[in-house]
Motif scaffolding. Structure first.
Motif, short mmCIF file in Angstrom:
data_model
loop_
_atom_site.label_atom_id
_atom_site.label_comp_id
_atom_site.label_asym_id
_atom_site.label_seq_id
_atom_site.Cartn_x
_atom_site.Cartn_y
_atom_site.Cartn_z
N ASN A 19 7.41 36.76 45.92
CA ASN A 19 6.74 35.83 46.83
C ASN A 19 7.18 36.02 48.28
O ASN A 19 6.95 35.14 49.11
N TYR A 21 6.01 37.61 50.69
CA TYR A 21 4.94 37.57 51.69
C TYR A 21 4.64 36.15 52.18
O TYR A 21 4.03 35.97 53.23
N LYS A 22 5.11 35.16 51.44
CA LYS A 22 4.85 33.76 51.80
C LYS A 22 5.80 33.25 52.88
O LYS A 22 5.59 32.16 53.41
N PHE A 23 6.83 34.03 53.19
CA PHE A 23 7.86 33.59 54.13
C PHE A 23 7.99 34.56 55.29
O PHE A 23 7.74 35.76 55.14
N THR A 24 8.42 34.04 56.41
CA THR A 24 8.71 34.91 57.55
C THR A 24 9.98 35.69 57.22
O THR A 24 10.79 35.26 56.38
N LYS A 27 13.01 33.44 57.51
CA LYS A 27 13.12 32.47 56.42
C LYS A 27 13.57 33.16 55.13
O LYS A 27 14.38 32.62 54.39
N ARG A 28 13.06 34.36 54.87
CA ARG A 28 13.50 35.12 53.69
C ARG A 28 15.00 35.40 53.74
O ARG A 28 15.70 35.25 52.74
#
Length: 42
Positions: A19, A21-24, A27-28
C-alpha cells in the motif's frame, strides 16, 4: 488481519509495501520507523 499481524509482526511491513502508493515518501518513512521501533521492543 489483526490476528495475522499478531502472529507475524513482520507482516505489517508487507502491508506497507503493498500500500506504499497511498502514502507520501515522508509518511512511509515515518510509518516504517514506527514499525521498526515497535518490533525492536518485542
Amino acid at each position: 488481519m489483526l490476528r495475522l499481524i499478531k502472529d507475524n509482526p513482520l507482516q505489517v511491513l508487507e502491508f506497507l509495501k503493498k500500500n506504499a502508493y497511498k502514502f507520501t515518501p515522508m509518511k512511509r518513512a515515518e510509518i516504517r520507523f514506527k514499525i521498526n521501533e515497535n518490533l525492536c521492543r518485542s
